[in-house]
Structure formats: C-alpha cells, structure tokens
Design a protein around this motif. Structure first.
Motif, short mmCIF file in Angstrom:
data_model
loop_
_atom_site.label_atom_id
_atom_site.label_comp_id
_atom_site.label_asym_id
_atom_site.label_seq_id
_atom_site.Cartn_x
_atom_site.Cartn_y
_atom_site.Cartn_z
N GLY A 178 0.84 -1.19 0.00
CA GLY A 178 0.00 0.00 0.00
C GLY A 178 0.88 1.23 0.00
O GLY A 178 1.98 1.23 0.55
N TYR A 179 0.39 2.30 -0.66
CA TYR A 179 1.23 3.50 -0.81
C TYR A 179 0.47 4.73 -0.31
O TYR A 179 -0.72 4.87 -0.58
N PRO A 180 1.18 5.61 0.45
CA PRO A 180 2.57 5.50 0.91
C PRO A 180 2.64 4.79 2.26
O PRO A 180 1.88 5.10 3.19
N PRO A 181 3.56 3.85 2.43
CA PRO A 181 3.67 3.12 3.69
C PRO A 181 4.37 3.91 4.78
O PRO A 181 4.36 3.49 5.94
N ILE A 194 11.18 -4.91 -21.47
CA ILE A 194 10.30 -3.92 -20.87
C ILE A 194 11.09 -3.02 -19.93
O ILE A 194 11.79 -3.52 -19.03
N GLY A 195 10.97 -1.72 -20.12
CA GLY A 195 11.53 -0.76 -19.17
C GLY A 195 10.51 -0.50 -18.08
O GLY A 195 9.34 -0.28 -18.37
N VAL A 196 10.95 -0.54 -16.81
CA VAL A 196 10.04 -0.36 -15.68
C VAL A 196 10.51 0.81 -14.81
O VAL A 196 11.00 0.62 -13.69
N PRO A 197 10.38 2.04 -15.30
CA PRO A 197 10.62 3.20 -14.42
C PRO A 197 9.48 3.30 -13.42
O PRO A 197 8.32 3.06 -13.76
N ILE A 198 9.79 3.65 -12.19
CA ILE A 198 8.78 3.66 -11.13
C ILE A 198 8.41 5.11 -10.79
O ILE A 198 9.24 5.87 -10.28
N CYS A 199 7.20 5.48 -11.11
CA CYS A 199 6.58 6.77 -10.73
C CYS A 199 7.51 7.97 -11.00
O CYS A 199 7.65 8.41 -12.14
N GLU A 200 8.19 8.47 -9.98
CA GLU A 200 9.02 9.67 -10.11
C GLU A 200 10.11 9.52 -11.16
O GLU A 200 10.62 10.51 -11.68
N ASP A 201 10.46 8.27 -11.49
CA ASP A 201 11.51 8.03 -12.48
C ASP A 201 11.18 8.60 -13.85
O ASP A 201 12.09 8.79 -14.68
N ILE A 202 9.89 8.86 -14.14
CA ILE A 202 9.57 9.45 -15.44
C ILE A 202 9.43 10.97 -15.36
O ILE A 202 9.16 11.63 -16.37
N VAL A 248 5.00 1.80 -16.36
CA VAL A 248 5.31 2.64 -15.21
C VAL A 248 4.30 2.39 -14.08
O VAL A 248 3.15 2.82 -14.15
N PRO A 249 4.71 1.70 -12.99
CA PRO A 249 3.85 1.60 -11.80
C PRO A 249 3.89 2.89 -11.01
O PRO A 249 4.95 3.47 -10.78
N ASN A 250 2.71 3.37 -10.59
CA ASN A 250 2.61 4.68 -9.95
C ASN A 250 1.78 4.66 -8.68
O ASN A 250 0.80 3.91 -8.57
N GLY A 251 2.17 5.53 -7.75
CA GLY A 251 1.33 5.96 -6.64
C GLY A 251 1.29 7.47 -6.73
O GLY A 251 1.94 8.17 -5.96
#
Length: 562
Positions: free
Chosen positions: A59-62, A154-162, A181-184
């Motif tokens: 869960g985000y943000p933990p 597959i490139g997997v930048p996470i949220c802020e990475d983009i 891109v997985p995001n919270g």
C-alpha cells in the motif's frame, strides 16, 4: 510448491492487463489476495502480463512502516508466494513492493513469471518534496536496464523516475521496447493533465510507447485518482482508464516492425475540475471511514453552506443510512437556519436530530461567572457555543461509534476562524483543502450533476437558500462572516497567493489588493498555525495543502513588510 514451467515466448502480440487497484496500507495479506484475484481474472481474459501500481503489496505511501523489518520481510515473502503461483503458466505480473537487498531498502518493482521472480528493479529518483519524503526511508537504486518478459524487453521506471529524462533515456539506450510505469501518484487539481504532459515528454525523448498504471483510493490525506493511460510511440493516446474507480483494463499490443502498437483499449472521458474535486473529497472520506472500520459518520448540520456540502459528500460516500446529522441551535440560531438544515437533511434522506445547546452553554457561563467577574463578554462566550456543540457530537460518536466529520473550509483554517475543541472536533474533514469560493462552486455543481460513483440522490441536495444567503457563524446577534473578513473572493485570492504560490506582499498588491489587508491576512495565517497542527486530516485538493505540503513553524515572528 508447484513446479515451474518455462513461459512461452510472445510472438509479436501482448495482451496487457492494467490493474488500477485500491490497496490498504499495511494489509499485506489483503493486498496480496487482491492481486491474486486480479491475476485469476486476467487469466480468464487471456492476458499475458498484468501491471500493478507502485508498492501494491504494502500500500502506498507506507511511510515509516517500511522501517519495521518484520513488515518488509512479510512483503517480500508475499511476493515470493505470488511468484510461485505463476508456475501454472498463467499471466506474469509486475508488482510493487519494498525490497531489502544487500543491507539497503528499496522501492521496487518485481517481475514474476514461470513460478519465480524473474527480475527486480529499484526506483532511482526518490521524491522528497511536497507530500513525498521517500528519501527518509528508501535508498535510491542504480540506473536500470530493461527486464525480459517472454522475449519482450520492458523498461520499468517507477513513478518519479519518469518526471526527469535520465531513467527513461537509460532504458531506451539499453534496449527497452516499451515503458511500463507503476505509480502511486496522488490527486490534486488538474493533476491528470500534468501527468500526461510528463509522459508525452518521455515518449518524445525515448521513441517508446508508455503505459502509466496508477493506484486508486484514499489514504489519510491523499487520494489516488487512478486515471491510468497509455501512449503510442507517436505520442497519441493509446487508452485511458477512468478516474476515481478501481478496475482492470485489458489492452492488446502488436509488434509493428520494431515498435509496439496498442490496437485496442478503453478510452474514457475524464471529468472536469469540479467533478474531479467533488469525487476526490468523496473517495477520501469513504476510504478513511471504511478502511478504519467506522460504521458511519455524524456531523453538525447548521444550515450553512459548509456543513450542507459535507453532509452531501458523506451521503455520496457512504449512503444516507450511514450519516447522522445534528442541528444544535442556540439563541442566535435563526429560524431560516433551522429550516435550511431540515430541508437539507430531507433532500439527502438522512437522520436528523435537534439538540438545543442553551443548557450546556449557560451551565458553563454560570460556573465560570466567578472567574470572569468584571470582564465583558467577548469571543470566549462565542467559543463556548462551539465547544458545547463539539462535546455533544463527540458524545454521540462515543455512544454509537460513528466518526465525527468536521466542516471547516480552507479559508477559515487559513485565518484561524475555527474553534479548537469545538467545530474542529472530529476525525476527518473532506473540505479541509477547499477554499470557501470552491465550496460554493461545488455546491452548485452537485445540485446539477451526479457521477455514477456517487451514492446520494440526484437533483438539489444543497437547498438553494443555503447557497444564496449571507454566510454567518451565528455566534452573536446579526453576525455575518464579512463583519471581520473581506469578501471571500478577495480573501481566497490573497490566501492562494500566500499559501500555494508563496508570493511576496508587493506582488500580491499588484493584483489590486490593499497592502494593509494583505498584511493582516498574512498575520492571521501565521498565528493560526498552532490550530492547524491540531486539526483532523482532510483530503488534499490544491497543489499545497496544510500539513504534508506546507510545514511552517508555530513559533514564527517573520512578517513580509518589504
């Protein structure tokens, strides 16, 4: 343990599920079961891969939960268990989880497939501004390369990475074919457009298609609005999921020469700003109540605009049967307010009780009389009214278990026009980050509109007289808000300049405001900080809310007099 089977390589076709999930922070088993159900559905839909949001297992943000070794250990064990289940030959998954490696804790995306963990990638750019403070708990990962999923890189930048170009540039240079891109990414006004422009910039720079998967749901003061989307390599919209609802979308991608192209996916029209703000307040309140196990809510319904709007939001969030409104009149309460409150309760179909406060107020006045002897009545006696109401609401909450919702808007909270241990009593405030002018705008919008995700009735839910009459706290004879405050359109513009934009007084003056008035509002803003520190949480709507975004010292002698 199931034996692992080698996944079949994809041959130019990829069916991708985008899981817009509503996890509960800390509910590792519940979140893992949610992911299992999504995977089972995706298998029936013929999906090859499912993309989940950032830190979906935790869960985000933990926040500081991830500083507990037992929490991180259970998250990692859950991911490993989910990985083993992919030995059935069904869909692979990209799952977000905290990840401990070589003594460092990371915000990770984990690719599971074929009965095992195939790859782990760590978030590189940790946000440390506004509502984010990930550098407090996570280590920054190295620049990542792509992961291999059944022959697709597959490139997997996470949220802020983009939100900068470095990570996506590295992924493109190291052979990524598509960005997932997985995001919270939490909501505030016009955030959907801001995300889209950032994603377009990354597609332009990398030449790669991009899939943006965002979390949905309320978590304390933050609301995650979903709104997941995809972009083709030519920057056109590939698909658009709705805001403010959970769900899974399935998209079909084909390899056209060397570029992956989305052939089909949902295209939802996103709501305008008033609808989005209303839905955000409703989702934030709903999830705060339900995730914390309250059976319903109670509130003071005064006949004014703020409490009427909060009552309507509560019904839209929980249903009329879970909302209990209390009118608490005193000598200064007008017949007009009594009628308006009753009309509002009737329109919403909620339980409505009247509890006069003359006895408790006069009881307090009587026992305090010896101490107050020789002193003229002032705001002290006014605050006794608000505090008597607060005591009554908290007693009802204690007796029946309903959470008290408070009804103060951002204009009032900014300048301290709220009573500690009175109208500030309660567990949550859905309009905490809405200025008074926004409250009026939303009341007008809701009377004409009703989104499908809302539980309340159609039509006029805030009686027109509540919207058109002169606002008053009714704490003394013939009182109006404008006795001590400028008109709300003027006040809210000054406050927005001071709070959201941190503008200098001289620049605010150029907008046509009186310098002395700006000084007065700035002073009131600063001296009310101690009250805001004791206020209940509420939904973040503006770019800079009180609390996580704006952290000012309580003891503070600075005043802008340049």
């Amino acid at each position: 343990m199931m034996s692992a089977s080698k996944p079949t390589a994809l041959r130019g076709k990829l069916r991708l599920g985008i899981a817009q999930l509503n996890p509960v922070v800390g509910d590792i088993s519940g979140n893992s079961d949610l992911i299992r159900r999504v995977r089972a559905e995706a298998a029936q839909e013929g999906a090859h891969l499912v993309l989940c949001p950032e830190l979906a297992v935790a869960g985000y943000p933990p926040e500081d939960l991830v500083l507990k070794p037992a929490f991180v250990e259970q998250c990692m064990q859950s991911v490993e268990a989910l990985a083993e289940e992919t030995a059935d030959g069904g869909p692979g998954m990209i799952i977000g989880s905290p990840w401990l490696f070589d003594g460092k804790l990371y915000n990770a995306a984990v690719l599971i497939d074929g009965g095992r963990i195939q790859a782990v990638r760590y978030k590189t750019d940790l946000p440390n501004y506004g509502v984010f403070d990930e550098k407090r708990v996570f280590s920054a990962g190295p620049l990542p390369g792509p992961v291999d999923f059944r022959g697709v890189r597959i490139g997997v930048p996470i949220c802020e990475d983009i939100w900068n170009d470095e990570v996506c540039e590295c992924l493109a240079e190291t052979g990524a074919e598509i960005l997932m891109v997985p995001n919270g990414s939490p909501y505030w006004e016009n955030k959907a457009e801001e995300r889209l422009q950032v994603a377009v910039a990354r597609v332009v720079e990398s030449g790669l298609p991009l899939v943006f998967c965002n979390q949905f749901g309320g978590q304390d003061e933050l609301v995650f609005d979903g709104g997941s989307f995809g972009l083709q390599a030519d920057r056109t919209l590939a698909f658009q999921m709705p805001q403010f609802e959970a769900g899974v979308a399935y998209t079909d991608w084909v390899l056209n020469e060397e570029t992956w192209v989305c052939e089909c996916g949902p295209v939802t029209v996103l709501p305008d700003v008033d609808e989005a703000n209303w839905n955000a307040c409703v989702v934030g309140l709903r999830d705060y109540v339900l995730k914390n196990g309250f059976p319903g809510v109670t509130l003071g319904l005064s006949g004014g605009i703020d409490s009427a709007v909060v009552a309507a939001m509560a019904v839209d969030a929980l249903g009329a049967d879970k909302v209990h409104a209390i009118m608490m009149p005193y000598h200064y309460t007008s017949d007009e307010s009594l009628k308006d409150a009753a009309d509002c309760a009737t329109a919403l179909g909620i339980r409505f009780d009247t509890i006069p406060i003359a006895d408790p107020v006069e009881g307090f006045t009587r026992v305090l009389a010896p101490v107050f002897a020789g002193r003229a009545p002032d705001t002290t006696e006014e605050n006794l009214q608000a505090r008597s109401r607060g005591v009554i609401l908290m007693a009802i909450s204690n007796k029946f278990g309903y959470m008290v919702v408070t009804t103060g808007n951002k204009s009032e909270m900014s300048v301290g026009y709220a009573t500690l241990y009175g109208d500030m009593n309660g567990g949550y405030n859905p309009i905490k980050d809405l200025y008074k002018t926004q409250v009026y705008d939303l009341a007008g919008w809701r009377n004409k509109n009703r989104s499908d995700c809302l539980m309340g009735p159609e039509g006029e839910v805030v009686p027109r007289n509540i919207i058109t009459k002169v606002p008053s706290a009714e704490l003394r004879e013939n009182q109006t808000d404008q006795d001590s405050l400028p008109p709300y359109d003027q006040l809210d513009d000054i406050l927005s300049c001071l709070v959201e934009q941190e503008m200098a007084v001289r620049d605010i003056e150029k907008r046509g405001h009186d310098r002395d008035l700006i000084h007065r509002i700035e002073h009131l803003l600063y001296i009310a900080e101690y009250k805001r520190r004791q206020a209940p949480p509420g939904v973040k709507i503006t770019a800079r809310n009180f609390g996580r975004d704006r952290r000012y010292p309580i003891t503070n002698r600075f005043r802008d007099r340049s």
